[in-house]
Motif scaffolding. Sequence first.
Motif, PDB file in Angstrom:
ATOM      1  N   VAL A 140      32.878  28.530  36.464  1.00  0.00           N
ATOM      2  CA  VAL A 140      34.303  28.526  36.788  1.00  0.00           C
ATOM      3  C   VAL A 140      35.001  29.774  36.257  1.00  0.00           C
ATOM      4  O   VAL A 140      35.951  30.275  36.863  1.00  0.00           O
ATOM      5  CB  VAL A 140      34.974  27.250  36.214  1.00  0.00           C
ATOM      6  CG1 VAL A 140      36.482  27.282  36.448  1.00  0.00           C
ATOM      7  CG2 VAL A 140      34.366  26.011  36.842  1.00  0.00           C
ATOM      8  N   SER A 141      34.523  30.298  35.138  1.00  0.00           N
ATOM      9  CA  SER A 141      35.150  31.481  34.556  1.00  0.00           C
ATOM     10  C   SER A 141      34.991  32.710  35.443  1.00  0.00           C
ATOM     11  O   SER A 141      35.719  33.688  35.295  1.00  0.00           O
ATOM     12  CB  SER A 141      34.553  31.772  33.176  1.00  0.00           C
ATOM     13  OG  SER A 141      33.177  32.115  33.274  1.00  0.00           O
ATOM     14  N   ASP A 142      34.031  32.663  36.367  1.00  0.00           N
ATOM     15  CA  ASP A 142      33.801  33.805  37.250  1.00  0.00           C
ATOM     16  C   ASP A 142      34.538  33.678  38.585  1.00  0.00           C
ATOM     17  O   ASP A 142      34.552  34.617  39.379  1.00  0.00           O
ATOM     18  CB  ASP A 142      32.302  33.962  37.532  1.00  0.00           C
ATOM     19  CG  ASP A 142      31.543  34.472  36.320  1.00  0.00           C
ATOM     20  OD1 ASP A 142      32.114  35.297  35.584  1.00  0.00           O
ATOM     21  OD2 ASP A 142      30.400  34.039  36.110  1.00  0.00           O
ATOM     22  N   GLU A 143      35.128  32.508  38.844  1.00  0.00           N
ATOM     23  CA  GLU A 143      35.817  32.310  40.111  1.00  0.00           C
ATOM     24  C   GLU A 143      36.940  33.327  40.284  1.00  0.00           C
ATOM     25  O   GLU A 143      37.702  33.594  39.367  1.00  0.00           O
ATOM     26  CB  GLU A 143      36.405  30.899  40.190  1.00  0.00           C
ATOM     27  CG  GLU A 143      35.458  29.871  40.754  1.00  0.00           C
ATOM     28  CD  GLU A 143      36.196  28.607  41.125  1.00  0.00           C
ATOM     29  OE1 GLU A 143      36.377  28.371  42.322  1.00  0.00           O
ATOM     30  OE2 GLU A 143      36.585  27.869  40.205  1.00  0.00           O
ATOM     31  N   PHE A 144      37.017  33.890  41.445  1.00  0.00           N
ATOM     32  CA  PHE A 144      38.084  34.816  41.823  1.00  0.00           C
ATOM     33  C   PHE A 144      38.136  36.068  40.955  1.00  0.00           C
ATOM     34  O   PHE A 144      39.150  36.752  40.904  1.00  0.00           O
ATOM     35  CB  PHE A 144      39.444  34.104  41.810  1.00  0.00           C
ATOM     36  CG  PHE A 144      39.508  32.923  42.743  1.00  0.00           C
ATOM     37  CD1 PHE A 144      39.531  33.106  44.115  1.00  0.00           C
ATOM     38  CD2 PHE A 144      39.512  31.627  42.248  1.00  0.00           C
ATOM     39  CE1 PHE A 144      39.564  32.025  44.983  1.00  0.00           C
ATOM     40  CE2 PHE A 144      39.548  30.536  43.103  1.00  0.00           C
ATOM     41  CZ  PHE A 144      39.575  30.733  44.479  1.00  0.00           C
ATOM     42  N   GLN A 145      37.031  36.379  40.261  1.00  0.00           N
ATOM     43  CA  GLN A 145      37.006  37.590  39.440  1.00  0.00           C
ATOM     44  C   GLN A 145      37.064  38.849  40.301  1.00  0.00           C
ATOM     45  O   GLN A 145      37.611  39.869  39.877  1.00  0.00           O
ATOM     46  CB  GLN A 145      35.754  37.605  38.565  1.00  0.00           C
ATOM     47  CG  GLN A 145      35.828  36.676  37.370  1.00  0.00           C
ATOM     48  CD  GLN A 145      37.016  36.989  36.478  1.00  0.00           C
ATOM     49  OE1 GLN A 145      37.105  38.077  35.904  1.00  0.00           O
ATOM     50  NE2 GLN A 145      37.947  36.061  36.368  1.00  0.00           N
ATOM     51  N   LEU A 146      36.495  38.768  41.496  1.00  0.00           N
ATOM     52  CA  LEU A 146      36.550  39.929  42.387  1.00  0.00           C
ATOM     53  C   LEU A 146      37.983  40.197  42.832  1.00  0.00           C
ATOM     54  O   LEU A 146      38.439  41.342  42.832  1.00  0.00           O
ATOM     55  CB  LEU A 146      35.646  39.705  43.602  1.00  0.00           C
ATOM     56  CG  LEU A 146      35.567  40.862  44.603  1.00  0.00           C
ATOM     57  CD1 LEU A 146      35.089  42.138  43.915  1.00  0.00           C
ATOM     58  CD2 LEU A 146      34.631  40.507  45.752  1.00  0.00           C
ATOM     59  N   GLN A 147      38.711  39.142  43.190  1.00  0.00           N
ATOM     60  CA  GLN A 147      40.113  39.311  43.578  1.00  0.00           C
ATOM     61  C   GLN A 147      40.939  39.841  42.417  1.00  0.00           C
ATOM     62  O   GLN A 147      41.818  40.689  42.601  1.00  0.00           O
ATOM     63  CB  GLN A 147      40.703  37.986  44.072  1.00  0.00           C
ATOM     64  CG  GLN A 147      40.175  37.542  45.427  1.00  0.00           C
ATOM     65  CD  GLN A 147      38.914  36.709  45.292  1.00  0.00           C
ATOM     66  OE1 GLN A 147      38.159  36.858  44.320  1.00  0.00           O
ATOM     67  NE2 GLN A 147      38.674  35.843  46.259  1.00  0.00           N
ATOM     68  N   ALA A 148      40.664  39.337  41.217  1.00  0.00           N
ATOM     69  CA  ALA A 148      41.392  39.799  40.034  1.00  0.00           C
ATOM     70  C   ALA A 148      41.117  41.275  39.769  1.00  0.00           C
ATOM     71  O   ALA A 148      42.020  42.048  39.425  1.00  0.00           O
ATOM     72  CB  ALA A 148      41.004  38.960  38.817  1.00  0.00           C
ATOM     73  N   LEU A 149      39.863  41.680  39.947  1.00  0.00           N
ATOM     74  CA  LEU A 149      39.503  43.082  39.754  1.00  0.00           C
ATOM     75  C   LEU A 149      40.198  43.960  40.787  1.00  0.00           C
ATOM     76  O   LEU A 149      40.709  45.041  40.460  1.00  0.00           O
ATOM     77  CB  LEU A 149      37.985  43.254  39.846  1.00  0.00           C
ATOM     78  CG  LEU A 149      37.463  44.683  39.707  1.00  0.00           C
ATOM     79  CD1 LEU A 149      37.842  45.271  38.351  1.00  0.00           C
ATOM     80  CD2 LEU A 149      35.952  44.722  39.912  1.00  0.00           C
ATOM     81  N   ARG A 150      40.207  43.496  42.006  1.00  0.00           N
ATOM     82  CA  ARG A 150      40.869  44.264  43.074  1.00  0.00           C
ATOM     83  C   ARG A 150      42.341  44.500  42.738  1.00  0.00           C
ATOM     84  O   ARG A 150      42.866  45.606  42.892  1.00  0.00           O
ATOM     85  CB  ARG A 150      40.727  43.502  44.391  1.00  0.00           C
ATOM     86  CG  ARG A 150      41.109  44.293  45.627  1.00  0.00           C
ATOM     87  CD  ARG A 150      40.951  43.447  46.883  1.00  0.00           C
ATOM     88  NE  ARG A 150      39.589  43.007  47.075  1.00  0.00           N
ATOM     89  CZ  ARG A 150      38.611  43.772  47.547  1.00  0.00           C
ATOM     90  NH1 ARG A 150      38.864  45.034  47.857  1.00  0.00           N
ATOM     91  NH2 ARG A 150      37.393  43.291  47.712  1.00  0.00           N
ATOM     92  N   ALA A 151      43.017  43.458  42.262  1.00  0.00           N
ATOM     93  CA  ALA A 151      44.432  43.586  41.910  1.00  0.00           C
ATOM     94  C   ALA A 151      44.623  44.546  40.737  1.00  0.00           C
ATOM     95  O   ALA A 151      45.550  45.369  40.732  1.00  0.00           O
ATOM     96  CB  ALA A 151      45.006  42.210  41.573  1.00  0.00           C
ATOM     97  N   ARG A 152      43.737  44.456  39.731  1.00  0.00           N
ATOM     98  CA  ARG A 152      43.850  45.343  38.558  1.00  0.00           C
ATOM     99  C   ARG A 152      43.628  46.796  38.949  1.00  0.00           C
ATOM    100  O   ARG A 152      44.326  47.697  38.456  1.00  0.00           O
ATOM    101  CB  ARG A 152      42.847  44.937  37.485  1.00  0.00           C
ATOM    102  CG  ARG A 152      43.137  43.613  36.828  1.00  0.00           C
ATOM    103  CD  ARG A 152      42.143  43.326  35.712  1.00  0.00           C
ATOM    104  NE  ARG A 152      42.429  44.118  34.513  1.00  0.00           N
ATOM    105  CZ  ARG A 152      41.752  43.990  33.383  1.00  0.00           C
ATOM    106  NH1 ARG A 152      40.733  43.124  33.303  1.00  0.00           N
ATOM    107  NH2 ARG A 152      42.047  44.730  32.332  1.00  0.00           N
ATOM    108  N   VAL A 153      42.665  47.028  39.824  1.00  0.00           N
ATOM    109  CA  VAL A 153      42.373  48.401  40.248  1.00  0.00           C
ATOM    110  C   VAL A 153      43.560  48.978  41.013  1.00  0.00           C
ATOM    111  O   VAL A 153      43.941  50.138  40.809  1.00  0.00           O
ATOM    112  CB  VAL A 153      41.092  48.437  41.103  1.00  0.00           C
ATOM    113  CG1 VAL A 153      40.947  49.786  41.802  1.00  0.00           C
ATOM    114  CG2 VAL A 153      39.867  48.175  40.232  1.00  0.00           C
TER     115      VAL A 153
END
Length: 228
Positions: free
Chosen positions: A168-181
Amino acid sequence: MHITIILVAPARAENIGAAARAMKTMGFTRLRIVDSQAHLEPATRWVAHGSGDIIDNIEVFDTLDAALKDVDFTIATTARSRAKFHYYATPGELVPLLEEKGQWMKHAALVFGREDSGLTNEELALADVLTGVPMVADYPSLNLGQAVMVYCYQLASLMQQPAKTADVSDEFQLQALRARVMTLLTTLDVAEDVKLVDWLQQRLGLLGQRDTAMLHRLVHDIEKNIAK
């Protein structure tokens, strides 16, 4: 990993029926439709012979963005000529990509555009990876039902694999990274470089779990040093 098929603004009921039939044949069950009521026409069920359960459970959304709210990883279909700066995967290349994503994501979506014009640039920008079917130059298109069948056939092996429990801790990590970048690019005053942003956004979708976590750490360190 669950895989949902999304049809954006399909105009013909027959095409929706053909897509549902292709899905049923290859083991897919989740169908979403954006900005269309064509599936309510009788012709949908006439063509979707034996796949009425998929038609019965169609989810309808006003926009593609809304249809993707609970999706971890989005693949959008397009023609190669539309993918100017994007990474472009063949259907076969999607299999190992989704196998890896299935280790840490729960829900992927495969998006198909309008019969006559495909997906808009704004809709393509919502995708993590773009894909298209290689075809001979003098016959450059498939109808919607055929395109869905090609992808469902290619990805059917993924539906046979036992479900894995994603962290669960990895869910939506890609979207979060995209927003941070994107926030970082704005801070660095390079967010208007369309080619750079488009290239970077697409390649983020190719990152594995470990690389995504490491890039989060790198961006965090850059943010911290900028704030000093």
